[in-house]
Design a protein around this motif. Structure first.
Motif, mmCIF file in Angstrom:
data_model
loop_
_atom_site.group_PDB
_atom_site.id
_atom_site.type_symbol
_atom_site.label_atom_id
_atom_site.label_comp_id
_atom_site.label_asym_id
_atom_site.label_seq_id
_atom_site.Cartn_x
_atom_site.Cartn_y
_atom_site.Cartn_z
ATOM 1 N N ILE A 232 0.848 -1.192 0.000
ATOM 2 C CA ILE A 232 0.000 0.000 0.000
ATOM 3 C C ILE A 232 0.888 1.250 0.000
ATOM 4 C CG2 ILE A 232 -0.227 0.296 2.506
ATOM 5 C CD1 ILE A 232 -3.367 0.566 1.688
ATOM 6 N N PHE B 277 -6.356 2.302 0.010
ATOM 7 C CA PHE B 277 -5.663 3.483 0.506
ATOM 8 C C PHE B 277 -6.651 4.600 0.845
ATOM 9 C CE2 PHE B 277 -3.767 7.648 -0.216
ATOM 10 C CZ PHE B 277 -2.861 7.625 0.830
ATOM 11 N N TYR C 271 -5.481 1.265 -4.450
ATOM 12 C CA TYR C 271 -5.923 2.633 -4.192
ATOM 13 C C TYR C 271 -7.251 2.707 -3.447
ATOM 14 C CZ TYR C 271 -1.741 4.260 -6.288
ATOM 15 O OH TYR C 271 -0.399 4.501 -6.506
#
Lengths: 362, 566
Positions: B94, B307, B304
């Motif tokens: 990540i 994230f 993403y």
């Protein structure tokens, strides 16, 4: 500068048991030699070292360094470690993590409040000597094991101490580095002409480094000698066994003939050099190193110490075979050259030179 | 010379046992005595009346039920979130991993009471900002969210305890021997299957430890139950005790003590379980010294989106509370941010707070307690840590257990115990009563960093200085102190920030004249003075931050002295 130790005792209590770490140790360490204290762990060698340096106080006895008494229980003398004028390399190196290499090495000089100019010069010289020039500003935490070892050595040398003590300084290095560093250390110390007291439990290290070896057991020094004497002709059964692979055979002296003694043992009659202990009828122990036991070839002109046995096991370790040969009911360890045509289960004939077989007196 | 050092050394351990023993055992003994007594001040004869009254109260079963749901719920929220974050950080690719460090540390800097208040400001049913906003957009009659529920309490407490859970789980996850997983994959298992069948089971002791520690923390929590629970009439043990001593006609400290006993027993039991589990997990999780590099799981497309979740979490944990408080301190009453709101902004609430004598007094008291209390606390911690690490005798073992005992005491219960003690002494209602109580409760926070500092100072480091010609004091100055300073600084910072924000203990021990910041903020919240509350809250954050910065600077200064010598 030499060290003389008289009647040193030290005991401590562990879980209710009194343990004698040092028992009436008398010892003279000659000047400008590499003197090794060798022994199994718990034999008191590190305690003895720490008593010399002043980090531990003995219960009784006397220690003098270069003629000056630094500890005496009788006369009430205790010189603290910082005033004994010696230095030490610790097993953990004890490199201070909050300082860089320069400050670590400069420390003994700074503690003596030497002028800054001299300090910078001496540190530079010493770092050069241990081949760490240019490392002055490296933080201590960014050093490899071998580099830490050199910094510790540099710190011990920088103030030119009378005596330098080593507490198993190579035991934290990996095998290959340990061999290289051992050689370097030997070179450093012989160049310097300094008294070095070296503590180790590694017999190879002791043999390779020392001028003199003292073997310790249970708080006592049991034998002192040059490496060859300790290896080839030690007096003690314990020492003979500790310093290397050994075949220890008990027997009774039958006769003495032409400066050789003939000893009756479980594998038959063995000839060995005559010694004060070999009067006929005496019970003695013999030591034969595996590397001296040979496989007999037909043309070998040998009359004595010939035995027939069965190869019980054979392990190839590179430079040789390590074999176990059964003669009657006694097992002998041998080293057989790797080219020999021997296999496990074979009946073979062995021999060893009577001069390589020695009597243990104690 | 040698004899005197031996004597002071010998006297050190029993001396510290007496001091620390007094600090940790005294409130417990007084609590027990108090729970069997007639009344505060005059103990009267032995009686079981208070226990009978406390435990036959018809509402008591409901309170226990709430407490269980609240603590277990918070533990579930905190542990699963922490597990999620720790896994992402240590085991996946990540991006922006530094965020995780921030998430794990910063929320500790935001006082729990302010965090709770900021969520009240966002989600309360009458004028919570999010509620107002949603009502405006969707023209709703009623607010969609109500924070004053058990769910609301669980959510906020879970977020507050997330850092603790993360600090336990993340090292366990990082130290995990990857070969366990690799062998699972070699056997043909997928990433997910490996996670469920191998990784999580091996981490079970650490997960349980985190779970239990969060239960203990939420059992002791007072900020969330008081700010969020009490307005919704949802009482847990901590607020029930508070209700007994602070509201109604007569404060009944005997009954408070009787109720407190059950919280104390539960807490101590859980901590023992926790210690047992952590020693188990040390056996379990194998840390191999061969430079382990955990194999990184490629998140691919999920990278993403995952994230974004982490980003939202860090926003919610760190930025939102401060933002809401600052905004509320500037607007005259609760309103959704708009052009109108910005035009009405003023420093009115700030000026009111700075003119309020009690708020000013509380600022002064908290700053005093932070600075003096942390300094005294760290001094004591230095000696205790020294004895624990360097003098390893049976007596120092006793000291170690004593000094970590208070870790398991719920603050409000300790407060009630100390109340029974202080009322008999001239310390009653003085700032020193608070100071002693603070040090007693937060001593482990000072001792922890100092024991690790002492552990770092291997005896060889001192000995080699002696051999190099450094005398006792030279060694102390150049080797021991510089290596100790980082521990002293972090111990001081931890204690000072804890003291500046302290609520649970203060709410019992603080009297007129000894008001402290958190208590004053709590009073503002009871009165619904959100503007003043927010202004004072921001000042509180400012004071803690200033203390942290100053302490760190001093620490850097003191360690620098060493390296300029060249």
């Amino acid at each position: 500068m030499g060290i003389s130790i008289k009647g040193l005792n030290k005991a401590y209590f562990s879980e209710g048991n009194k343990i004698r770490a040092l028992a009436d140790v008398d010892l003279t360490i000659p000047a400008n030699q590499i003197f090794t204290l060798l022994g199994p762990s718990g034999c008191g060698k590190t305690t003895l070292l720490r008593c010399i340096v002043g980090l531990e106080t003995p219960d009784s006895g006397e220690i003098a360094i270069g003629g000056e008494t630094v500890w005496s229980s009788e006369r009430g003398i205790f010189v603290p470690p910082e005033k004994r004028g010696l230095n030490m390399v610790f097993q953990t190196y004890a490199i201070w993590p909050h300082m860089n290499v320069f400050d670590n090495v400069a420390y003994p000089l700074q503690a003596r409040k030497e002028p800054k100019k001299d300090i910078i010069q001496k540190v530079k010289k010493t770092l050069q000597f241990v081949q760490l020039e240019g490392f002055e500003n490296r933080p201590a935490t960014k050093l490899s094991g071998g580099q830490q070892q050199r910094v510790a050595l540099a710190r011990a040398l920088v103030a030119e101490p009378k005596v330098i003590l080593f507490d198993e300084p190579l035991s934290n290095l990996d095998a290959k580095l340990r061999e290289e560093t051992r050689k370097e250390l030997r070179d450093f110390l012989t160049t310097l002409k300094i008294t070095a007291v070296y503590v180790t439990h590694d017999r190879v290290e002791a043999l390779a480094l020392s001028d003199l070896i003292a073997v310790m057991k249970d708080g006592r020094i049991i034998e002192i000698g040059v490496p060859k004497k300790i290896y080839f002709d030690s007096d003690h059964r314990f020492v003979a066994d500790f310093i290397g692979r050994a075949n220890l055979i008990d027997g009774t002296v039958r006769a003495v003939d032409d400066s050789y003694a003939i000893i009756d043992s479980s594998i038959g009659a063995i000839a060995c050099p005559e010694s004060p202990d070999t009067s006929p009828g005496n019970k003695v122990s013999l030591c034969i190193r595996p590397e001296f036991i040979r496989v007999m070839a037909d043309d070998t002109p040998q009359k004595r110490n010939i035995f027939r046995g069965k190869v019980e096991s054979l392990v190839f370790v590179g430079e040789a075979y390590e074999g176990e040969i059964l003669i009657e009911d006694t097992r002998l360890f041998t080293k057989i050259e790797p080219t020999a045509r021997v296999e496990a289960g074979d009946e073979i004939t062995l021999f060893f030179d009577p001069d390589h077989c020695f009597v243990l007196s104690k | 010379m040698r004899r005197t050092t031996l004597n002071t050394r010998a006297a050190l351990t029993p001396g510290l046992i007496i001091i620390v023993g007094f600090l940790t055992v005294c409130p417990v003994i007084m609590l027990i005595v108090g729970s069997f007594s007639e009344g505060l001040g005059d103990f009267g004869s032995f009686t079981l009346r208070k226990y009978a009254e406390a435990y036959t109260d018809p509402t008591f079963a409901g309170i226990i039920f709430n407490t269980i749901i609240f603590t277990i719920g918070s533990a579930l929220v905190a542990t699963s979130l922490a597990l999620f974050l720790a896994y992402l950080n240590t085991r996946t690719n990540i991006p922006f991993k530094f965020l995780f460090r921030i998430i794990s540390i910063i929320p500790m800097m935001i006082p729990h009471i302010l965090f709770s208040v900021s969520w009240v400001l966002l989600l309360n049913p009458s004028n919570g900002l999010i509620n107002l906003f949603l009502r405006e957009i969707f023209s709703l009659q009623n607010s969609p969210f109500n924070i004053y529920t058990l769910h609301g309490m669980i959510m906020v407490e879970g977020l507050l305890d997330l850092p603790i859970a993360y600090l336990i789980l993340s090292p366990a996850m990082a130290a995990f021997d990857v070969s366990f997983e690799e062998s699972s994959k070699v056997c043909g298992a997928s990433n997910l299957r490996t996670l469920i069948r191998v990784t999580l089971p091996i981490l079970r002791p650490a997960i349980l430890a985190s779970f239990i520690l969060v239960i203990v923390r939420s059992l002791a929590s007072f900020a969330v139950p008081s700010v969020i629970g009490m307005p919704g009439r949802i009482y847990v043990l901590a607020t029930h005790i508070y209700r007994i001593i602070a509201t109604g006609f007569a404060a009944d400290y005997g009954m408070a003590a009787a109720v407190g006993m059950s919280a104390l027993v539960a807490s101590i039991t859980l901590i023992y379980l926790y210690r047992y589990l952590t020693s188990e997990s040390e056996k379990y999780v194998t840390i191999s010294s061969r430079g382990y590099k955990p194999s990184v799981v490629d998140l691919k497309k999920a990278k993403y989106p995952l994230f974004v979740i982490v980003g939202i979490l860090s926003f919610v944990l760190i930025v939102l509370p401060v933002l809401v408080l600052f905004y509320t301190s500037l607007v005259p009453y609760s309103m959704v941010p708009s052009a109108k709101a910005f035009s009405m902004m003023s420093w009115k609430h700030w000026i009111e707070v700075l003119r309020d004598p009690i708020s000013l007094l509380s600022l002064r008291n908290s700053a005093f307690l932070g600075i003096v209390g942390a300094s005294l606390g760290v001094t004591l911690s230095v000696f205790v840590a020294y004895v624990i690490v360097k003098i390893r005798t049976r007596a120092s073992g006793v000291l170690e257990s004593l000094s970590f005992l208070s870790f398991s005491f719920p603050g409000i219960v300790v407060g009630v115990g100390f109340m029974w003690f202080f009322v008999k002494t001239p310390l009653y209602a003085t700032i020193w009563a608070l100071l002693i109580g603070y040090i007693a409760t937060y001593l482990p926070y000072g001792i922890r960093p100092l024991t690790s500092a002492f552990v770092q100072i291997h005896s060889h480091l001192e000995e080699s200085s002696r051999v190099c010609g450094g005398g006792t004091f030279y060694t102390l100055r150049r080797i021991v102190l510089p290596l100790l300073i980082p521990g002293v600084v972090s111990g001081w910072i931890l204690m000072a920030t804890m003291f500046v924000r302290e609520l649970t203990l203060s709410v019992v021990l603080s009297r007129p004249g000894t008001e402290v910041l958190a208590v004053q903020i709590f009073r503002f919240s009871e009165d619904g003075l959100w503007g003043q509350l927010s202004a004072l809250g921001i000042m509180m954050i400012f004071i803690s931050t200033t203390l942290v910065v100053i302490a760190s600077l001093i620490g850097i200064r003191l360690t620098k002295v060493e390296t300029v010598s060249q």
